[in-house]
Design a protein around this motif. Sequence first.
Motif, short mmCIF file in Angstrom:
data_model
loop_
_atom_site.label_atom_id
_atom_site.label_comp_id
_atom_site.label_asym_id
_atom_site.label_seq_id
_atom_site.Cartn_x
_atom_site.Cartn_y
_atom_site.Cartn_z
N ASP A 106 -7.36 1.20 -15.91
CA ASP A 106 -7.76 -0.15 -15.52
C ASP A 106 -9.19 -0.42 -15.97
N THR B 34 2.82 4.82 -6.35
CA THR B 34 3.14 3.57 -7.05
C THR B 34 2.59 2.38 -6.27
N TYR B 35 2.81 2.42 -4.96
CA TYR B 35 2.33 1.31 -4.13
C TYR B 35 0.81 1.20 -4.20
N LEU B 38 -0.24 -0.38 -7.45
CA LEU B 38 0.13 -1.79 -7.64
C LEU B 38 -0.33 -2.72 -6.52
N LYS B 39 -0.98 -2.14 -5.50
CA LYS B 39 -1.34 -2.88 -4.29
C LYS B 39 -2.05 -4.22 -4.56
N ASN B 41 -2.04 -5.91 -7.43
CA ASN B 41 -1.44 -6.73 -8.49
C ASN B 41 -0.50 -7.77 -7.91
N THR B 42 -1.11 -8.80 -7.30
CA THR B 42 -0.28 -9.79 -6.61
C THR B 42 0.16 -10.92 -7.53
N SER B 121 5.86 -10.19 -7.46
CA SER B 121 4.69 -9.51 -8.04
C SER B 121 4.87 -8.01 -8.00
N GLY B 122 4.00 -7.31 -8.72
CA GLY B 122 4.04 -5.85 -8.73
C GLY B 122 3.84 -5.30 -7.33
N PHE B 123 2.93 -5.93 -6.58
CA PHE B 123 2.68 -5.52 -5.20
C PHE B 123 3.96 -5.59 -4.37
N SER B 125 7.11 -5.66 -5.46
CA SER B 125 8.12 -4.70 -5.94
C SER B 125 7.88 -3.34 -5.30
N ALA B 126 6.61 -2.89 -5.34
CA ALA B 126 6.27 -1.59 -4.78
C ALA B 126 6.49 -1.57 -3.28
#
Lengths: 128, 192
Positions: A106, B34-35, B38-39, B41-42, B121-123, B125-126
């Motif tokens: 990132d 993973t969570y 991606l936390k 990435n909303t 969002s990725g958030f 999904s996770a």
Amino acid sequence: MSNHQHASLESEAGLGSYTAYTTGFILSLILTIGAYLAVTENLLSGNILVTAVIGLAILQLFVQMFFFLHLGRESKPRWNLVAFIFMVMVVFIVVIGSLWIMNNLDYHNHLTPSEQDSYMHTRNNEGF
Amino acid sequence: MTQAIPSTDVTKTEFGFWIYLMTDLILFATLFATYAVLKNNTFGGPGGHELFNMPFVLTETMLLLTSSYTSGLGILAAHRLDKRKVLLWFGITALLGLAFVSMELYEFHHLYVEGNSWRRSGFLSAFFTLVGTHGLHISIGLLWMTTLLVKVYRKGLSTATIRKLSLLSMFWHFLDVVWIFIFTIVYLIGVA
């Protein structure tokens, strides 16, 4: 009734006892409510809050492992404990490793697309 | 053949099941990782702050914690060969577990109809993957508990059913331990 259970099961250390389960339950309740109030009542803030809340969760992990799952109270070759410690190590590597790698990725990704292009070009010319 | 070595067999079975639980924890660890990645990435959508209803989640937590305790009381009753108490405590455990799953499904449904599904969002999904995997484990545990209780009700307590009950309660305690971390990392830190 509880006294009767208490007396008959106290000797069977490996199987857990009424007192062990009740102690574990009460400690878990205190730790859960403590963590909840720390967040909702804004008792702490920022990184201190996050650290405190994770610390309480880890404390509760040990409480439940000891009082509910009887970890570390088995007889001598403690394979359950060995397997658990190995698992903790794997979990640590997976979680911390993922966060480390992805944060690093990132960090490198803070370039604009054209900057990224030129970065990749220079890296390519240097030879990977 | 398995009947011939009853005493050591029990501990071996429990150890084997313990190894399964440890590998299952590694599955959860990958989902937690993973969570955590991606936390944030909303994708312009809502984060945990806007989505989580904390008193609701605390109630879920209390239901599961209490059910973990009652399953322990059930095991104590099983070792005393008290069939009536086994059915009572595991019955209460099953009802609490059912209430927990129902609340979780309600939360998922609520998020879905508000347009905040796993596709948002990725958030999210996770979030759905991690919390949903735990919910699936609980549901399988409930199925197991129901069939086992029917067996105990019909045929009474035998060495085999007591062993199965103790594996089931290990599974149930384990799921409560995983939930502590979902409660802390997803919900508490999500709104902190």
